[in-house]
Scaffold this motif. Structure first.
Motif, PDB file in Angstrom:
ATOM      1  N   LEU A 268       1.469   5.665  -2.115  1.00 54.22           N
ATOM      2  CA  LEU A 268       0.584   6.507  -3.083  1.00 54.22           C
ATOM      3  C   LEU A 268       1.031   6.785  -4.129  1.00 54.22           C
ATOM      4  O   LEU A 268       0.734   7.541  -4.975  1.00 54.22           O
ATOM      5  CB  LEU A 268       0.625   8.337  -2.267  1.00 54.22           C
ATOM      6  N   ALA A 269       2.517   7.232  -3.762  1.00 56.82           N
ATOM      7  CA  ALA A 269       3.440   7.588  -5.564  1.00 56.82           C
ATOM      8  C   ALA A 269       3.067   6.426  -6.370  1.00 56.82           C
ATOM      9  O   ALA A 269       2.983   6.112  -7.412  1.00 56.82           O
ATOM     10  CB  ALA A 269       4.938   7.427  -5.000  1.00 56.82           C
ATOM     11  N   ALA A 270       3.533   4.644  -6.175  1.00 56.40           N
ATOM     12  CA  ALA A 270       2.878   3.912  -7.037  1.00 56.40           C
ATOM     13  C   ALA A 270       1.906   4.527  -7.245  1.00 56.40           C
ATOM     14  O   ALA A 270       0.925   3.763  -8.325  1.00 56.40           O
ATOM     15  CB  ALA A 270       2.903   2.676  -5.996  1.00 56.40           C
TER      16      ALA A 270
ATOM     17  N   MET B  77       0.124   5.275 -11.746  1.00 54.02           N
ATOM     18  CA  MET B  77      -0.614   4.109 -12.079  1.00 54.02           C
ATOM     19  C   MET B  77      -1.838   4.884 -12.728  1.00 54.02           C
ATOM     20  O   MET B  77      -1.914   5.023 -14.118  1.00 54.02           O
ATOM     21  CB  MET B  77      -1.617   3.405 -10.891  1.00 54.02           C
ATOM     22  N   VAL B  78      -2.178   6.664 -11.883  1.00 52.22           N
ATOM     23  CA  VAL B  78      -3.235   7.853 -13.019  1.00 52.22           C
ATOM     24  C   VAL B  78      -2.766   7.808 -13.722  1.00 52.22           C
ATOM     25  O   VAL B  78      -3.203   7.923 -15.209  1.00 52.22           O
ATOM     26  CB  VAL B  78      -3.695   8.323 -11.385  1.00 52.22           C
TER      27      VAL B  78
ATOM     28  N   TYR C 186      -1.039  -4.539 -10.966  1.00 50.71           N
ATOM     29  CA  TYR C 186       0.605  -4.420 -10.344  1.00 50.71           C
ATOM     30  C   TYR C 186       0.470  -2.784  -9.231  1.00 50.71           C
ATOM     31  O   TYR C 186       1.506  -3.029  -8.373  1.00 50.71           O
ATOM     32  CB  TYR C 186       1.437  -3.990 -10.519  1.00 50.71           C
ATOM     33  N   SER C 187      -0.007  -2.100  -9.719  1.00 48.43           N
ATOM     34  CA  SER C 187      -0.191  -0.895  -8.288  1.00 48.43           C
ATOM     35  C   SER C 187      -0.889  -1.140  -7.158  1.00 48.43           C
ATOM     36  O   SER C 187      -0.246  -0.998  -5.874  1.00 48.43           O
ATOM     37  CB  SER C 187      -0.446   0.358  -9.077  1.00 48.43           C
ATOM     38  N   ASN C 188      -1.942  -2.008  -7.578  1.00 49.24           N
ATOM     39  CA  ASN C 188      -2.735  -2.551  -5.621  1.00 49.24           C
ATOM     40  C   ASN C 188      -1.837  -3.364  -5.277  1.00 49.24           C
ATOM     41  O   ASN C 188      -2.017  -3.547  -4.181  1.00 49.24           O
ATOM     42  CB  ASN C 188      -4.043  -2.876  -7.018  1.00 49.24           C
TER      43      ASN C 188
ATOM     44  N   LEU D 120       3.171  -4.255   0.566  1.00 49.10           N
ATOM     45  CA  LEU D 120       3.370  -3.420   1.359  1.00 49.10           C
ATOM     46  C   LEU D 120       2.803  -3.906   2.971  1.00 49.10           C
ATOM     47  O   LEU D 120       3.934  -4.045   4.137  1.00 49.10           O
ATOM     48  CB  LEU D 120       3.720  -1.936   1.427  1.00 49.10           C
ATOM     49  N   LYS D 121       1.852  -4.130   3.053  1.00 52.50           N
ATOM     50  CA  LYS D 121       1.154  -4.355   4.858  1.00 52.50           C
ATOM     51  C   LYS D 121       1.639  -5.709   4.832  1.00 52.50           C
ATOM     52  O   LYS D 121       1.946  -6.133   6.052  1.00 52.50           O
ATOM     53  CB  LYS D 121      -0.333  -3.820   4.371  1.00 52.50           C
ATOM     54  N   ILE D 122       1.492  -6.679   4.244  1.00 48.98           N
ATOM     55  CA  ILE D 122       2.179  -7.907   4.573  1.00 48.98           C
ATOM     56  C   ILE D 122       3.083  -8.409   4.062  1.00 48.98           C
ATOM     57  O   ILE D 122       3.893  -9.759   4.718  1.00 48.98           O
ATOM     58  CB  ILE D 122       0.432  -9.309   3.580  1.00 48.98           C
ATOM     59  N   HIS D 123       4.312  -7.458   3.560  1.00 54.38           N
ATOM     60  CA  HIS D 123       5.622  -7.924   4.312  1.00 54.38           C
ATOM     61  C   HIS D 123       6.099  -8.540   2.879  1.00 54.38           C
ATOM     62  O   HIS D 123       6.766  -9.318   3.217  1.00 54.38           O
ATOM     63  CB  HIS D 123       6.388  -7.984   5.325  1.00 54.38           C
TER      64      HIS D 123
END
Length: 528
Positions: free
Chosen positions: A104-106, A110-111, A464-466, A472-475
């Protein structure tokens, strides 16, 4: 001997053709250094503050379907105060390891960059055009004031517990005012106004040293304040605001205008005609002005693109933001994997900047001294600069690969000497490009480069944000490092195809058209 000799002098004829005193290019380094110093106090602190700000809405005990879960899965959570604050003093160790808060911070990073970057795409070329007409100083002040507005908003949000929508609005205004990019372009144009073409590599590097000197101490001081001051990041924002206002005041009162100096040092009676000076766009619409800027920008690059090496150098310049934009995830990565906070990042930034300054102020002058005979000619200097760029790109590839494979945060410090040398890439690149265009188009050149860098930066920050959210999900959190390695290797490959002879021929042609000269060579001592 008759002492009553009368000398008749016409009213419009000067007694002596005296050269105007040179303006030092380093005059601008003082306000730029302190502005960067105070501004970077907020860089690492801002990302830590963002994580803590969002973490306040998460309960201390993790829940699966409560308020905290709903907050983390709300689109752009935190924009309004629609959720209750569950932690007035959130725990940093808990916040930094929460993948949802990190993502969320990333996303917020981005926004904010998008809302400042998109208007900057339009404003930066316009400000570059205006700096060639009205001067560097007013454009530099606009950039500084935009930073003051941003820091003021951060302090108000933190003090009054306001929603992050204000930060979106402020970043949009900052983008319209040129943001940080126009300050870089204006500073380089200031150096171009006050130096001869063969001196620009050296002055650009010393100018970059002023930037990195600010980067050396700013994040360190900001991180120390965030960890030790009573209100943490909020106090850092207030201190930054007060100090930066003094910098703005100093710039208004003491910084001389370089564009007027450049015009005064040129012989306008001989070199400037009605077609040389563009009419100031008074009473012209923004569409007319934009059309004129685009036309001149196209003409500038079409003319310079005759040189194949110029295009290759421009390609390398555009590769750099593609690679370095990955650094927007640096703090999120080291905080997630190694537990760093803003002070830890500030300490690392301090050591990195010390190495950068050492390379710029000590190593680079030594290299100039060692290869003095080889760089005494324009062709030799161009070849020297191109070799430095190739070595710097090689070091960038190596350091990024080491960081990708590092298992401890301590290993990042081992890369700082190579990073220091790699920072010689940008000033040498921009010096070569600067020498490839006319003096009157320097502001337009650097603002155009800033425009392209900003455009690529917007695309990269979205990517890069996405990417961070997915890795993070796939480590596979260090994937962005490997992408940067590939881009640096691409730039290095391009640099191997550049030819110093081709660029030398083009620069010599520009010198003849531009009528550039050395001050020392043009000073004529007139006998009475």
């Amino acid at each position: 001997m008759n002492s009553n000799v009368q000398i008749t002098v016409e009213e419009n004829e000067p007694l002596l053709d005296r050269p105007i005193k040179k303006l030092s290019p380093f005059t601008i380094c003082i306000p730029v250094f302190f502005h960067v110093l105070f501004l970077t106090m907020c860089v690492g602190v801002l990302q830590q503050w963002m994580l803590l700000y969002l973490c306040r809405y998460i309960p201390a005990v993790p829940d699966t379907d409560g308020v905290g879960y709903a907050f983390k899965h709300t689109f752009l959570a935190g924009i309004f105060n629609t959720f209750p604050i569950l932690q007035t003093s959130p725990n940093w160790d808990q916040c930094r390891v929460d993948p949802d808060i990190q993502a969320l911070a990333a996303q917020w990073s981005m926004v904010l960059q998008i809302f400042s970057g998109i208007p900057a795409l339009i404003s930066v070329p316009i400000y570059g055009y205006l700096s060639d007409r009205y001067g560097r100083k007013p454009i530099l002040l606009i950039s500084m004031i935009s930073s003051v507005i941003t820091v003021t908003t951060l302090y108000c949000i933190s003090l009054f517990n306001l929603g992050l929508w204000l930060l979106i609005l402020t970043n949009f205004i900052s983008g319209c005012m040129g943001s940080y990019f126009i300050m870089i372009g204006t500073t380089l144009a200031y150096f171009s106004d006050t130096t001869e073409p063969h001196e620009r590599s050296k002055s650009f590097i010393f100018g970059e040293a002023a930037f990195f000197a600010g980067f050396a101490f700013g994040p360190l001081l900001g991180g120390f304040g965030a960890r030790n001051l009573p209100n943490g990041p909020q106090d850092v924002f207030l201190i930054t605001l007060i100090l930066d206002l003094f910098v703005v005041l100093y710039t208004i009162v003491f910084l001389p205008e370089s564009l007027n100096h450049l015009k005064n040092n040129q012989n306008h009676d001989q070199t400037v005609t009605d077609t040389d000076v563009d009419e100031k766009p008074s009473n012209s619409s923004i569409l007319t002005l934009t059309s004129q800027i685009l036309s001149q920008t196209k003409e500038l690059f079409v003319k310079a693109s005759i040189s194949r090496t110029f295009l290759l150098l421009l390609a390398i310049v555009l590769c750099l933001p593609l690679a370095t934009s990955s650094k927007s995830l640096f703090f999120f990565y080291v905080s997630f994997k190694f537990g760093w906070d803003s002070q830890d990042e500030g300490q690392y930034g301090f050591f990195t900047s010390i190495c950068v300054i050492t390379c710029m102020l000590i190593v680079y002058p030594i290299l100039l001294r060692v290869f003095e005979k080889h760089i005494s000619t324009t062709k030799g200097k161009i070849k020297f600069d191109l070799n430095l760029i190739r070595v710097g790109l090689s070091f960038s590839t190596i350091t990024t690969l080491i960081q990708a494979l590092a298992s401890k945060g301590l290993y990042f410090y081992f890369t700082t000497p190579l990073i220091g040398f790699a920072t010689l890439i940008s000033p040498n690149l921009k010096s070569l490009l600067s020498n490839s265009v006319e003096s009157k188009s320097q502001g337009l050149l650097f603002s155009s480069i800033s425009f392209l860098e900003q455009l690529l930066g917007i695309v990269c920050v979205i990517f890069y944000s996405n990417l961070w959210k997915w890795t993070l999900k796939i480590h596979f959190e260090n994937l962005f490092f490997f992408i940067a390695v590939f881009i640096f290797m691409t730039a290095l490959t391009i640099s191997c195809f550049t030819k110093s002879t081709d660029l030398n021929s083009w620069i010599e042609k520009v010198k003849l058209e531009n009528g550039s000269f050395d001050y020392e060579e043009e000073i004529v001592v007139m006998e009475p």
